[in-house]
Design a protein around this motif. Structure first.
Motif, PDB file in Angstrom:
ATOM      1  N   ALA A  80     139.578  59.180 124.420  1.00  0.00           N
ATOM      2  CA  ALA A  80     139.298  59.714 123.082  1.00  0.00           C
ATOM      3  C   ALA A  80     140.578  60.138 122.386  1.00  0.00           C
ATOM      4  O   ALA A  80     140.773  59.870 121.187  1.00  0.00           O
ATOM      5  N   ILE A  81     141.479  60.785 123.118  1.00  0.00           N
ATOM      6  CA  ILE A  81     142.744  61.211 122.523  1.00  0.00           C
ATOM      7  C   ILE A  81     143.599  60.002 122.159  1.00  0.00           C
ATOM      8  O   ILE A  81     144.323  60.011 121.152  1.00  0.00           O
ATOM      9  N   THR A  82     143.505  58.936 122.946  1.00  0.00           N
ATOM     10  CA  THR A  82     144.214  57.699 122.604  1.00  0.00           C
ATOM     11  C   THR A  82     143.710  57.144 121.276  1.00  0.00           C
ATOM     12  O   THR A  82     144.499  56.678 120.439  1.00  0.00           O
ATOM     13  N   LEU A  83     142.396  57.208 121.057  1.00  0.00           N
ATOM     14  CA  LEU A  83     141.828  56.786 119.768  1.00  0.00           C
ATOM     15  C   LEU A  83     142.327  57.675 118.636  1.00  0.00           C
ATOM     16  O   LEU A  83     142.673  57.203 117.558  1.00  0.00           O
ATOM     17  N   ILE A  84     142.378  58.976 118.896  1.00  0.00           N
ATOM     18  CA  ILE A  84     142.847  59.943 117.891  1.00  0.00           C
ATOM     19  C   ILE A  84     144.292  59.652 117.503  1.00  0.00           C
ATOM     20  O   ILE A  84     144.673  59.735 116.330  1.00  0.00           O
ATOM     21  N   GLU A  85     145.112  59.288 118.489  1.00  0.00           N
ATOM     22  CA  GLU A  85     146.534  59.050 118.240  1.00  0.00           C
ATOM     23  C   GLU A  85     146.820  57.678 117.631  1.00  0.00           C
ATOM     24  O   GLU A  85     147.897  57.446 117.092  1.00  0.00           O
ATOM     25  N   SER A  86     145.847  56.780 117.727  1.00  0.00           N
ATOM     26  CA  SER A  86     146.044  55.423 117.226  1.00  0.00           C
ATOM     27  C   SER A  86     146.086  55.390 115.697  1.00  0.00           C
ATOM     28  O   SER A  86     145.386  56.137 115.023  1.00  0.00           O
ATOM     29  N   LYS A 110     136.344  55.481 114.560  1.00  0.00           N
ATOM     30  CA  LYS A 110     135.573  55.832 115.762  1.00  0.00           C
ATOM     31  C   LYS A 110     135.929  57.239 116.236  1.00  0.00           C
ATOM     32  O   LYS A 110     135.046  58.023 116.618  1.00  0.00           O
ATOM     33  N   ALA A 111     137.224  57.574 116.181  1.00  0.00           N
ATOM     34  CA  ALA A 111     137.676  58.901 116.591  1.00  0.00           C
ATOM     35  C   ALA A 111     137.033  59.986 115.725  1.00  0.00           C
ATOM     36  O   ALA A 111     136.615  61.035 116.225  1.00  0.00           O
ATOM     37  N   GLN A 112     136.939  59.722 114.404  1.00  0.00           N
ATOM     38  CA  GLN A 112     136.343  60.707 113.501  1.00  0.00           C
ATOM     39  C   GLN A 112     134.845  60.882 113.768  1.00  0.00           C
ATOM     40  O   GLN A 112     134.317  61.987 113.652  1.00  0.00           O
ATOM     41  N   GLU A 113     134.164  59.810 114.136  1.00  0.00           N
ATOM     42  CA  GLU A 113     132.748  59.906 114.499  1.00  0.00           C
ATOM     43  C   GLU A 113     132.574  60.782 115.741  1.00  0.00           C
ATOM     44  O   GLU A 113     131.695  61.646 115.797  1.00  0.00           O
TER      45      GLU A 113
END
Length: 371
Positions: A66-72, A80-83
């Protein structure tokens, strides 16, 4: 938005009903083979609901994803991270957020490991978000904190996430804030944010934590001389590390000198007096006292209302910073601006147009196309 409550989770590794709405583990068609395929899919490509439910269970592998998505910076990852964060939001905010900065050689990693181990032993769950320096040329980062905190990284109650700053403080501002929320939802009640230790990064981190600590050593006066007004006025505590052996008396002298300076500075937090203390992270001396100071700070600011006020102001600041960042991205990604910017840049450099007129023309093109 799905209204999720933190559920009671089954310990049966074959129970997948909490992951797949409408499918129970006793379903005739849900064979051992299909369970295996499902677990593989969950590991490789989790859905939003998979992320949320696994994070609420404290699954550190899914938390890292999830943090990887946030940092992408990829748009589909951002969405997707915001969802995910939207679903996790009701489970956030229940932690003590601590920012730690320090001069080079102050022993931040040693201090954080010893401090984190103490908290884990006392039953806390500790997440360390280490903002590492990144090359402005290559974009690479020195992700060394996991190797420097060998004991802490092995502790089941600790989670260490080195995150590259990518050379942009704005990125740190959003991505680290959102990583804090994800860690809180995963059950971590103490979040430590270690700064890059250069310039304005301290100001950015001060704006996302409850308690901000400056870690220093004896003989660091010259290094701090040029930024006393900057860093020292941000700190809720100054801790002089390496107060051991022959250095112990010098550390005590340094502590007194800092307290003399702090007496003339505005406090970083309303109703709280910033003071200097000593410790030895190497030998564990004074670490308990640092935690006692932080708990005293939390009690003091919670009673006075300063804690809640700071959190509200930080949320407001976060919103405005996001607006600024989004507008900047929109402007520079605008097709007409992309085309005209090099032309106006050349004209400004050659003195053929004033900067103000160049900016006005660029914004005119931006707004005209937006309409």
């Amino acid at each position: 938005m799905t209204n999720l409550n933190r559920p009671e989770w089954s310990n049966d590794e074959h129970d997948t009903s909490s992951y797949v709405p409408g499918i129970s583990s006793t379903h005739d068609g849900f064979t051992k083979s299909s369970r295996k395929l499902f677990r593989k899919r969950l590991k490789e490509d989790p859905s939003v609901i998979d992320f949320v439910e696994s994070i609420l269970q404290g699954d550190r592998m899914i938390l890292s994803k999830a943090i990887t998505l946030i940092e992408s910076n990829a748009p589909h990852h951002f969405e997707k991270a915001q969802e995910i964060l939207g679903e996790l939001l009701p489970f956030t905010g229940n932690s003590i957020r601590i920012g730690i900065t320090g001069v080079p050689g102050a022993g931040k990693s040693t201090f954080i490991e010893e401090f984190g181990m103490l908290l884990c032993e006392r039953g806390h769950k500790v997440a360390v978000l280490a903002i590492d320096p990144s090359s402005s040329i290559s974009g690479g980062s020195i992700l060394g904190d996991k190797t420097r905190m060998e004991r802490l990284v092995k502790n089941e109650n600790a989670y260490i996430r080195p995150s590259p700053s990518s050379g942009t403080l704005g990125g740190v501002h959003r991505k680290t804030r959102e990583s804090i929320l994800a860690c809180e939802a995963a059950g971590f009640d103490v979040i430590i944010v270690e700064t890059v230790g250069v310039g304005q990064s301290e100001v950015i981190v001060r704006g996302m934590v409850d308690f901000f600590m400056l870690l220093t050593i004896t003989g660091a006066g010259d290094q701090l001389q040029g930024m006393k007004k900057g860093i020292m006025e941000l700190a809720d505590a100054i801790v002089v590390n390496k107060a051991d052996g022959d250095n112990k008396s010098l550390a005590e002298k340094t502590r007194k000198e800092y307290n003399q300076i702090l007496h003339f500075l505005m406090p970083a937090t309303k109703g709280w007096e910033t003071k200097a203390y000593t410790c030895s992270a190497l030998y564990g001396n004074g670490i308990v006292n640092v935690w006692n100071i932080i708990t005293s700070f939390m009690e003091n600011t919670s009673e006075s209302g300063a804690f809640a006020e700071r959190r509200k102001l930080q949320a407001q600041e976060w919103m405005f910073s996001q607006i600024t960042e989004r507008l900047e991205q929109s402007f520079y990604q605008h097709s007409e601006v992309k085309k005209l910017l090099p032309i106006y840049k050349k004209s400004v450099i050659e003195g053929n147009i004033t900067v103000t007129n160049a900016v006005n023309d660029l914004f005119h093109s931006y707004f005209k196309k937006e309409k």
